[in-house]
Design a protein around this motif. Structure first.
Motif, PDB file in Angstrom:
ATOM      1  N   PRO A  16       5.494  18.960  -5.475  1.00 53.34           N
ATOM      2  CA  PRO A  16       5.163  18.240  -4.229  1.00 53.34           C
ATOM      3  C   PRO A  16       4.706  16.809  -4.523  1.00 53.34           C
ATOM      4  O   PRO A  16       3.926  16.583  -5.442  1.00 53.34           O
ATOM      5  CB  PRO A  16       4.015  19.067  -3.638  1.00 53.34           C
ATOM      6  N   ALA A  17       5.191  15.887  -3.731  1.00 53.20           N
ATOM      7  CA  ALA A  17       4.901  14.470  -3.962  1.00 53.20           C
ATOM      8  C   ALA A  17       3.400  14.183  -3.987  1.00 53.20           C
ATOM      9  O   ALA A  17       2.934  13.367  -4.759  1.00 53.20           O
ATOM     10  CB  ALA A  17       5.580  13.621  -2.897  1.00 53.20           C
ATOM     11  N   ALA A  18       2.639  14.885  -3.165  1.00 55.50           N
ATOM     12  CA  ALA A  18       1.195  14.629  -3.109  1.00 55.50           C
ATOM     13  C   ALA A  18       0.505  14.985  -4.426  1.00 55.50           C
ATOM     14  O   ALA A  18      -0.592  14.514  -4.703  1.00 55.50           O
ATOM     15  CB  ALA A  18       0.579  15.436  -1.978  1.00 55.50           C
ATOM     16  N   ASP A  19       1.141  15.817  -5.250  1.00 56.10           N
ATOM     17  CA  ASP A  19       0.533  16.241  -6.508  1.00 56.10           C
ATOM     18  C   ASP A  19       0.878  15.342  -7.683  1.00 56.10           C
ATOM     19  O   ASP A  19       0.413  15.557  -8.787  1.00 56.10           O
ATOM     20  CB  ASP A  19       0.961  17.673  -6.851  1.00 56.10           C
ATOM     21  N   LEU A  20       1.693  14.349  -7.464  1.00 56.42           N
ATOM     22  CA  LEU A  20       2.088  13.481  -8.571  1.00 56.42           C
ATOM     23  C   LEU A  20       1.566  12.072  -8.355  1.00 56.42           C
ATOM     24  O   LEU A  20       1.882  11.427  -7.372  1.00 56.42           O
ATOM     25  CB  LEU A  20       3.621  13.435  -8.701  1.00 56.42           C
ATOM     26  N   ASP A  21       0.755  11.601  -9.285  1.00 58.60           N
ATOM     27  CA  ASP A  21       0.170  10.268  -9.155  1.00 58.60           C
ATOM     28  C   ASP A  21       1.231   9.186  -9.044  1.00 58.60           C
ATOM     29  O   ASP A  21       1.087   8.248  -8.292  1.00 58.60           O
ATOM     30  CB  ASP A  21      -0.715   9.952 -10.369  1.00 58.60           C
ATOM     31  N   TYR A  22       2.310   9.310  -9.827  1.00 52.78           N
ATOM     32  CA  TYR A  22       3.288   8.225  -9.832  1.00 52.78           C
ATOM     33  C   TYR A  22       4.117   8.180  -8.561  1.00 52.78           C
ATOM     34  O   TYR A  22       4.835   7.222  -8.322  1.00 52.78           O
ATOM     35  CB  TYR A  22       4.182   8.268 -11.079  1.00 52.78           C
ATOM     36  N   TRP A  23       4.021   9.178  -7.700  1.00 49.80           N
ATOM     37  CA  TRP A  23       4.691   9.118  -6.407  1.00 49.80           C
ATOM     38  C   TRP A  23       3.731   8.652  -5.324  1.00 49.80           C
ATOM     39  O   TRP A  23       4.092   8.489  -4.185  1.00 49.80           O
ATOM     40  CB  TRP A  23       5.249  10.485  -6.020  1.00 49.80           C
ATOM     41  N   ASN A  24       2.491   8.454  -5.683  1.00 47.42           N
ATOM     42  CA  ASN A  24       1.469   8.065  -4.731  1.00 47.42           C
ATOM     43  C   ASN A  24       1.335   6.542  -4.743  1.00 47.42           C
ATOM     44  O   ASN A  24       0.920   5.976  -5.737  1.00 47.42           O
ATOM     45  CB  ASN A  24       0.146   8.722  -5.137  1.00 47.42           C
ATOM     46  N   PRO A  25       1.681   5.850  -3.649  1.00 44.00           N
ATOM     47  CA  PRO A  25       1.616   4.383  -3.635  1.00 44.00           C
ATOM     48  C   PRO A  25       0.230   3.842  -3.984  1.00 44.00           C
ATOM     49  O   PRO A  25       0.103   2.799  -4.584  1.00 44.00           O
ATOM     50  CB  PRO A  25       1.995   4.003  -2.201  1.00 44.00           C
ATOM     51  N   ALA A  26      -0.828   4.571  -3.632  1.00 40.72           N
ATOM     52  CA  ALA A  26      -2.178   4.088  -3.920  1.00 40.72           C
ATOM     53  C   ALA A  26      -2.411   3.974  -5.418  1.00 40.72           C
ATOM     54  O   ALA A  26      -3.107   3.087  -5.878  1.00 40.72           O
ATOM     55  CB  ALA A  26      -3.214   5.012  -3.292  1.00 40.72           C
ATOM     56  N   SER A  27      -1.834   4.883  -6.205  1.00 43.00           N
ATOM     57  CA  SER A  27      -2.063   4.820  -7.650  1.00 43.00           C
ATOM     58  C   SER A  27      -1.246   3.698  -8.278  1.00 43.00           C
ATOM     59  O   SER A  27      -1.606   3.189  -9.325  1.00 43.00           O
ATOM     60  CB  SER A  27      -1.745   6.164  -8.299  1.00 43.00           C
ATOM     61  N   ALA A  28      -0.145   3.320  -7.634  1.00 47.99           N
ATOM     62  CA  ALA A  28       0.691   2.238  -8.157  1.00 47.99           C
ATOM     63  C   ALA A  28       0.108   0.872  -7.777  1.00 47.99           C
ATOM     64  O   ALA A  28       0.392  -0.122  -8.420  1.00 47.99           O
ATOM     65  CB  ALA A  28       2.105   2.366  -7.621  1.00 47.99           C
ATOM     66  N   MET A  29      -0.723   0.864  -6.759  1.00 45.97           N
ATOM     67  CA  MET A  29      -1.292  -0.372  -6.252  1.00 45.97           C
ATOM     68  C   MET A  29      -2.504  -0.758  -7.113  1.00 45.97           C
ATOM     69  O   MET A  29      -3.485  -0.030  -7.174  1.00 45.97           O
ATOM     70  CB  MET A  29      -1.710  -0.145  -4.795  1.00 45.97           C
ATOM     71  N   LYS A  30      -2.417  -1.898  -7.767  1.00 41.86           N
ATOM     72  CA  LYS A  30      -3.499  -2.330  -8.654  1.00 41.86           C
ATOM     73  C   LYS A  30      -4.807  -2.579  -7.905  1.00 41.86           C
ATOM     74  O   LYS A  30      -5.883  -2.355  -8.436  1.00 41.86           O
ATOM     75  CB  LYS A  30      -3.067  -3.576  -9.428  1.00 41.86           C
ATOM     76  N   GLN A  58     -10.981  -6.125   7.450  1.00 41.24           N
ATOM     77  CA  GLN A  58      -9.777  -5.299   7.291  1.00 41.24           C
ATOM     78  C   GLN A  58      -8.920  -5.947   6.224  1.00 41.24           C
ATOM     79  O   GLN A  58      -8.568  -7.121   6.338  1.00 41.24           O
ATOM     80  CB  GLN A  58      -9.005  -5.239   8.615  1.00 41.24           C
ATOM     81  N   PHE A  59      -8.615  -5.209   5.180  1.00 47.29           N
ATOM     82  CA  PHE A  59      -7.701  -5.687   4.142  1.00 47.29           C
ATOM     83  C   PHE A  59      -6.344  -5.043   4.380  1.00 47.29           C
ATOM     84  O   PHE A  59      -6.261  -3.842   4.614  1.00 47.29           O
ATOM     85  CB  PHE A  59      -8.194  -5.293   2.743  1.00 47.29           C
ATOM     86  N   VAL A  60      -5.306  -5.853   4.307  1.00 44.26           N
ATOM     87  CA  VAL A  60      -3.943  -5.345   4.393  1.00 44.26           C
ATOM     88  C   VAL A  60      -3.202  -5.872   3.167  1.00 44.26           C
ATOM     89  O   VAL A  60      -2.942  -7.067   3.059  1.00 44.26           O
ATOM     90  CB  VAL A  60      -3.227  -5.787   5.692  1.00 44.26           C
ATOM     91  N   VAL A  61      -2.913  -4.963   2.238  1.00 46.00           N
ATOM     92  CA  VAL A  61      -2.129  -5.336   1.061  1.00 46.00           C
ATOM     93  C   VAL A  61      -0.678  -5.243   1.512  1.00 46.00           C
ATOM     94  O   VAL A  61      -0.170  -4.149   1.776  1.00 46.00           O
ATOM     95  CB  VAL A  61      -2.435  -4.410  -0.136  1.00 46.00           C
ATOM     96  N   SER A  62      -0.036  -6.388   1.636  1.00 44.27           N
ATOM     97  CA  SER A  62       1.278  -6.464   2.282  1.00 44.27           C
ATOM     98  C   SER A  62       2.347  -5.603   1.614  1.00 44.27           C
ATOM     99  O   SER A  62       3.259  -5.130   2.281  1.00 44.27           O
ATOM    100  CB  SER A  62       1.746  -7.919   2.356  1.00 44.27           C
ATOM    101  N   ASP A  63       2.229  -5.383   0.308  1.00 41.87           N
ATOM    102  CA  ASP A  63       3.216  -4.548  -0.371  1.00 41.87           C
ATOM    103  C   ASP A  63       2.623  -3.202  -0.790  1.00 41.87           C
ATOM    104  O   ASP A  63       3.121  -2.548  -1.688  1.00 41.87           O
ATOM    105  CB  ASP A  63       3.805  -5.282  -1.583  1.00 41.87           C
ATOM    106  N   GLY A  64       1.566  -2.760  -0.073  1.00 43.11           N
ATOM    107  CA  GLY A  64       0.890  -1.519  -0.439  1.00 43.11           C
ATOM    108  C   GLY A  64       1.131  -0.350   0.493  1.00 43.11           C
ATOM    109  O   GLY A  64       0.598   0.727   0.275  1.00 43.11           O
ATOM    110  N   GLY A  65       1.920  -0.559   1.554  1.00 37.57           N
ATOM    111  CA  GLY A  65       2.174   0.532   2.499  1.00 37.57           C
ATOM    112  C   GLY A  65       0.877   0.965   3.184  1.00 37.57           C
ATOM    113  O   GLY A  65      -0.052   0.185   3.331  1.00 37.57           O
ATOM    114  N   GLU A  66       0.816   2.231   3.581  1.00 35.00           N
ATOM    115  CA  GLU A  66      -0.371   2.760   4.252  1.00 35.00           C
ATOM    116  C   GLU A  66      -1.584   2.724   3.336  1.00 35.00           C
ATOM    117  O   GLU A  66      -2.706   2.528   3.778  1.00 35.00           O
ATOM    118  CB  GLU A  66      -0.126   4.185   4.752  1.00 35.00           C
ATOM    119  N   ALA A  67      -1.371   2.927   2.042  1.00 33.07           N
ATOM    120  CA  ALA A  67      -2.474   2.917   1.075  1.00 33.07           C
ATOM    121  C   ALA A  67      -3.090   1.531   0.954  1.00 33.07           C
ATOM    122  O   ALA A  67      -4.215   1.392   0.490  1.00 33.07           O
ATOM    123  CB  ALA A  67      -1.977   3.390  -0.285  1.00 33.07           C
ATOM    124  N   GLY A  68      -2.376   0.508   1.378  1.00 36.33           N
ATOM    125  CA  GLY A  68      -2.855  -0.863   1.275  1.00 36.33           C
ATOM    126  C   GLY A  68      -3.696  -1.321   2.453  1.00 36.33           C
ATOM    127  O   GLY A  68      -4.016  -2.496   2.569  1.00 36.33           O
TER     128      GLY A  68
END
Length: 139
Positions: A16-30, A58-68
């Motif tokens: 499941p995607a939720a169980d993999l860090d590398y599929w999670n946009p928040a973990s890819a977002m520095k 409110q912070f909006v990381v433009s290339d971070g999706g919902e996690a941003g």
């Protein structure tokens, strides 16, 4: 954890995607690390930061999706820091992940980022100028 167990026993396409860090946009977002530091600072020094801030950012990381999307509430109670959106934020800051990290590291000046179009501010611009000293105090 269960995710590690799954990762080693199943092909990636079956985990499941939720169980993999590398599929999670928040973990890819520095900038996730910066958001984590802000949240820890609010827990540790909330009332002090609320006195300094007096606003909802409110912070909006433009290339971070919902996690941003991250809310730093330094206006209400002892403060709060969480992912999400606040349509009534006093100051909304939109910036790319790499640019936010460069600013946090002192490699990119906020005014230069703003003038160069890398940083967009909606709402009270004076609050954005306060944010630098608030983030310093949060360290």
């Amino acid at each position: 954890s269960q995710a590690i167990w799954l990762r080693h026993r199943l092909p990636a396409c079956l985990v499941p995607a939720a169980d993999l860090d590398y599929w999670n946009p928040a973990s890819a977002m520095k900038s996730q690390a910066l958001f984590d530091k802000m949240a820890a600072a609010v827990k540790a020094k909330g009332p002090e930061l609320v006195k300094m801030g007096g606003a909802v950012f409110q912070f909006v990381v433009s290339d971070g999706g919902e996690a941003g999307k991250f809310i730093l509430d330094l206006k209400n109670g002892s403060g709060d820091a969480k992912h999400g959106e606040d349509a009534k934020a006093d100051c909304t800051i939109t910036i790319a992940d790499a640019d936010l990290m460069a600013m946090a590291d002192g490699k990119l000046d906020g005014m230069q980022a703003f003038m160069g179009g890398k940083l967009k501010i909606k709402g009270n611009m004076m609050l954005a100028q306060k944010l630098g000293s608030i983030l310093e105090a949060a360290k």
